[in-house]
Scaffold this motif. Structure first.
Motif, PDB file in Angstrom:
ATOM      1  N   TYR A 129     -11.815 -18.134   3.673  1.00 13.86           N
ATOM      2  CA  TYR A 129     -10.440 -17.103   3.199  1.00 13.86           C
ATOM      3  C   TYR A 129     -10.825 -15.976   4.105  1.00 13.86           C
ATOM      4  O   TYR A 129     -11.779 -14.948   3.965  1.00 13.86           O
ATOM      5  CB  TYR A 129     -11.116 -16.248   1.581  1.00 13.86           C
ATOM      6  N   SER A 130      -9.729 -15.063   4.250  1.00 15.13           N
ATOM      7  CA  SER A 130      -9.220 -14.701   5.354  1.00 15.13           C
ATOM      8  C   SER A 130      -9.189 -13.418   5.532  1.00 15.13           C
ATOM      9  O   SER A 130      -8.838 -11.756   5.517  1.00 15.13           O
ATOM     10  CB  SER A 130      -8.940 -14.749   6.993  1.00 15.13           C
ATOM     11  N   HIS A 131      -8.418 -13.246   3.838  1.00 13.30           N
ATOM     12  CA  HIS A 131      -7.525 -12.023   3.782  1.00 13.30           C
ATOM     13  C   HIS A 131      -8.585 -10.503   2.581  1.00 13.30           C
ATOM     14  O   HIS A 131      -9.834 -11.583   2.084  1.00 13.30           O
ATOM     15  CB  HIS A 131      -6.509 -12.587   2.747  1.00 13.30           C
ATOM     16  N   GLN A 132      -8.086  -9.498   2.146  1.00 19.32           N
ATOM     17  CA  GLN A 132      -9.027  -8.754   1.590  1.00 19.32           C
ATOM     18  C   GLN A 132      -9.330  -9.315  -0.230  1.00 19.32           C
ATOM     19  O   GLN A 132      -8.638  -9.849  -0.824  1.00 19.32           O
ATOM     20  CB  GLN A 132      -8.666  -7.310   1.868  1.00 19.32           C
ATOM     21  N   ALA A 146     -23.093  -9.996   1.379  1.00 19.65           N
ATOM     22  CA  ALA A 146     -23.709 -10.500   2.281  1.00 19.65           C
ATOM     23  C   ALA A 146     -22.484 -12.358   1.977  1.00 19.65           C
ATOM     24  O   ALA A 146     -23.242 -12.584   3.134  1.00 19.65           O
ATOM     25  CB  ALA A 146     -24.909 -11.549   1.069  1.00 19.65           C
ATOM     26  N   ASN A 147     -21.733 -11.918   1.805  1.00 19.89           N
ATOM     27  CA  ASN A 147     -20.695 -12.985   2.052  1.00 19.89           C
ATOM     28  C   ASN A 147     -19.790 -12.718   2.369  1.00 19.89           C
ATOM     29  O   ASN A 147     -19.044 -13.721   2.963  1.00 19.89           O
ATOM     30  CB  ASN A 147     -20.206 -13.277   0.168  1.00 19.89           C
ATOM     31  N   LEU A 148     -18.983 -11.683   3.017  1.00 25.78           N
ATOM     32  CA  LEU A 148     -17.912 -11.062   3.799  1.00 25.78           C
ATOM     33  C   LEU A 148     -18.288 -10.034   4.262  1.00 25.78           C
ATOM     34  O   LEU A 148     -18.833  -9.005   4.252  1.00 25.78           O
ATOM     35  CB  LEU A 148     -17.579 -10.456   2.343  1.00 25.78           C
ATOM     36  N   PRO A 149     -17.153  -9.960   5.285  1.00 26.45           N
ATOM     37  CA  PRO A 149     -16.489  -8.646   6.160  1.00 26.45           C
ATOM     38  C   PRO A 149     -16.663  -7.507   5.482  1.00 26.45           C
ATOM     39  O   PRO A 149     -15.676  -8.324   4.761  1.00 26.45           O
ATOM     40  CB  PRO A 149     -16.547  -9.079   7.339  1.00 26.45           C
TER      41      PRO A 149
END
Length: 750
Positions: free
Chosen positions: A673-676, A704-707
């Protein structure tokens, strides 16, 4: 052929919401446990007598609960996770339901494709001793009132396991549960019980065939008790499991004939002559009266294709999904009220069909129903403008003018880990009393709105003091996130007493969609303007999405669900445009029920997801690139539909995550998933105030899992059911955790 009338469960909240009131009084220390239990007993016995008086010949009993029937069975079978073993009795039960002293409650999720939430059992390698005493006492009470009509309802071992979290393998869990079920059935047999309903809705799920061995093991073992078992399924057809399910060693099998293709399966494979068929012909999940000519033709077709000796006419599932009695809805137009069928009316329909099929009924009742439908069809509104607008939709109406990546830079600048809430703040007794007085005519519209504005001002001031980044107005004017919008849309009707249970003491009154849906005026703009005028920080416009409004309403049956969703979406589209014109920079369109509407068979998912996602896009695509669109989803699994969630094209999705132990977050991130993402950092259904360190731990999992640029900070869900004494320290700790994390990230070399 012997034909009987039967039920599979009944509403368990009390006609006047007695269970809710007693639960909340018990939790607040105003009444003792004995008083709570007495209330539940009185409600339960009143339900039995209602069914008895209606003439039901086989009455399902034992489904009444203090909080959740799945929790009840986990509790009885000793499926107690280690953290809760330090407690006992009701303290342990409610700790598992609501959490206690830093121990999170059991995970909560949707019961199949309904809006009822159940607590997910956790089955460790060790099972504590079982205790069925409360259930056996219930059966004995029922026998005194109902005699042989009392048929105990048991959640079966396979469905219990299918819905649980397992630490051991399935074979081991099955082997440990079977002796406990045998003991329970033996005790019931010793009480003189002639039959037991074994509720097995897991058989309609798409993966049921992979459980064939376990179902066969269970029922071959339970057969040894020599107590007739009635295998009950509902919510869909048996599909590919049908050929082997009808061979299981049970005395009766119930099928749902209001959903799926069970009639086709019977025609293809037949039905065993030595088993009784439970005919779920009355829709237990919608509130429309039967149309006699339609139902009787289906019923006759089933009878003509069977050679069984006995048949039960019954609702398709438990009647817990509908309110108690439509007769009390005096505020509804009579043409609409006369075609509504709540639980008591459905009992009458069951008895009517049973008598009709054996030729023991006059035509008077059928003629009355047909006449009611004729009057309703003259009353139901048709709006040609919305139908024409729907026909002229173009591809561009379903997509934002710029893609997600291109529109980000034009949206409102915010710090790392921006903080917000999901939307609602506590609905205090004072706020609820305002609405009651306004409804009674004791307050003018101007006085009511002024009082609501005071609450909005308080909430804005509080949020600014706490340091939240994106604010909400608090939704003090809203009783329910669906009801509020339906009340302002034509084509919706609302009951006074049409309460159904969502979970625990949380009850809702689902709207009734009875005609074409039109927005006649802005619905939320006034309150948004008031809130935004009080702060320089962005305030979210708050809307409920089209699919959630649809799935949490009783829908029409004369047009498709897709058509109804698109009509609602067009109304919301106009509201989004008006909020944007009022300078809203952030608009949240909640869709917690998107997953809930998925068909239970995966092969039917694509059609539903196609139009459901399109409905959301239709509602939101009107927004300009600089407007940030949020959505919220909770208490469901996302992993297998993550691409569809991304296709919603929301800029930010906030999720429930704390009860699922970060499983929801992992599903989203593993799906690319690339959105916030607003990582739900604490459980709002628990009265426990989370510490800053607990929230930090949750947020670090997110990092730890997302930018870091994708992460928002928010509670799991709305805060309307909590008290300010819980909300304020929780929010303070949440904001502090976000600040600490910003410092940690900024101090980390890159």
């Amino acid at each position: 052929m012997q034909i009987k009338s039967a039920t599979l469960g009944y509403p368990r909240i009390g006609k006047n919401r007695e269970v809710k009131k007693s639960l909340e009084a018990f939790w607040s220390g105003k009444i003792a446990a004995e008083s709570l239990l007495q209330t539940v007993t009185e409600v339960e016995e009143a339900n039995w007598k209602t069914q008895l008086d209606a003439g039901i010949e086989k009455i399902g009993i034992g489904d009444t609960t203090l909080y959740d029937h799945v929790l009840d069975w986990a509790f009885r079978f000793g499926l107690i996770p280690e953290p809760f073993q330090q407690f006992s009795g009701l303290e342990r039960y409610f700790a598992m339901a609501r959490g206690k002293e830093g121990i999170p409650a059991l995970e909560m999720t949707k019961w199949f494709d309904t809006n009822y939430h159940y607590l997910v059992p956790e089955i460790a390698s060790e099972i504590l001793s079982a205790d069925f005493s409360d259930f056996l006492q219930t059966v004995q009470r029922a026998q005194k009132i109902l005699g042989k009509r009392a048929i105990p309802i048991i959640l079966s071992p396979c469905t219990l396991l299918r819905l649980s979290k397992l630490e051991s393998n399935i074979d081991e869990a099955v082997s440990k549960l079977i002796p406990l079920y045998i003991n329970l059935l033996t005790e019931l047999k010793n009480l003189g019980v002639d039959e037991v309903q074994m509720h097995e809705p897991a058989l309609v799920l798409g993966d049921a065939n992979s459980w064939k061995k376990h179902f066969q093991t269970v029922y071959n073992s339970l057969e040894s008790v020599e107590l007739p078992l009635h295998l009950v399924t509902y919510f869909d057809d048996l599909g590919e499991t049908y050929p082997w399910v009808i061979e299981l060693p049970v005395s009766a099998i119930s099928l749902d004939f209001t959903r799926g293709r069970n009639l086709e399966l019977i025609k293809t494979y037949g039905f065993p002559e030595d088993k009784r068929l439970g005919l779920g012909i009355i829709d237990a999940r919608n509130i429309w009266q039967i149309r006699p000519e339609q139902v009787l033709s289906v019923l006759q077709e089933i009878v003509d294709n069977l050679h069984v000796k006995s048949l039960d006419i019954q609702p398709s599932a438990s009647l817990q999904f509908v309110p108690y009695d439509a007769k009390g809805e005096k505020q509804l137009p009579s043409a609409l009220r006369n075609v509504l069928s709540f639980a008591e009316q459905k009992l009458q329909e069951v008895v009517l069909l049973a008598r009709t099929i054996i030729g023991d009924n006059t035509k008077t009742e059928q003629e009355f129903l047909e006449s009611s439908w004729s009057q309703f069809e003259q009353f139901s509104p048709v709006n040609h403008s919305i139908q024409e607008r729907r026909k002229t939709l173009k591809i561009d109406d379903f997509q934002r003018s710029l893609s997600y990546g291109l529109r980000l830079d034009s949206q409102i600048p915010l710090p790392l880990f921006p903080t917000t809430t999901i939307g609602s703040f506590p609905q205090t007794s004072e706020v609820r009393q305002l609405r009651v007085r306004y409804k009674r005519g004791e307050l003018s519209q101007e006085a009511y709105q002024a009082a609501i504005d005071v609450e909005i001002a308080k909430s804005i001031k509080l949020q600014e003091e706490l340091g939240l980044d994106v604010l909400v107005h608090g939704e003090f004017e809203r009783t329910d996130m669906v009801e509020f919008f339906g009340q302002q849309l034509s084509g919706f009707a609302f009951t006074e007493n049409g309460w159904v249970q969502s979970y625990g003491s949380r009850y809702v009154r689902p709207p009734i969609i009875y005609g074409d849906v039109i927005r006649t005026a802005p619905m939320t703009v006034r309150e948004f303007k008031v809130a935004q005028s009080l702060t320089e920080k962005p305030v979210k416009g708050m809307l409920t999405g089209p699919v959630t409004i649809l799935n949490w309403s009783y829908t029409r049956t004369d047009i498709s669900r897709q058509e109804q969703a698109f009509q609602i979406a067009l109304a919301l589209r106009d509201e989004v445009a008006d909020l944007e014109a009022a300078r809203a920079k952030v608009i949240q369109v909640d869709e917690p029920a998107l997953r809930e509407g998925l068909p239970l068979k995966p092969q039917r998912w694509s059609e539903y997801l196609s139009w459901a996602v399109d409905a959301f896009r239709l509602a939101t695509a009107v927004a300009q690139p600089q407007t940030q669109i949020h959505t919220h989803m909770c208490y469901c699994e996302f992993g297998d539909i993550i691409k569809d969630i991304e296709r919603l094209d929301a800029d930010v999705i906030s999720i429930e995550n704390s009860r699922s132990n970060n499983q929801t977050l992992r599903e989203i991130t593993s799906g690319g998933y690339s959105h916030q993402v607003g990582n739900g950092v604490y459980d709002i259904h628990s009265p426990v105030v989370p510490t800053t360190e607990q929230i930090l731990e949750q947020l670090r999992t997110g990092v730890a899992n997302l930018p870091v640029k994708q992460i928002w900070v928010n509670p799991d869900c709305g805060l309307k059911t909590r008290r300010w004494e819980e909300v304020i320290p929780s929010m303070k700790n949440m904001v502090e955790a976000a600040k600490v994390l910003r410092e940690e990230v900024n101090a980390t070399p890159r």
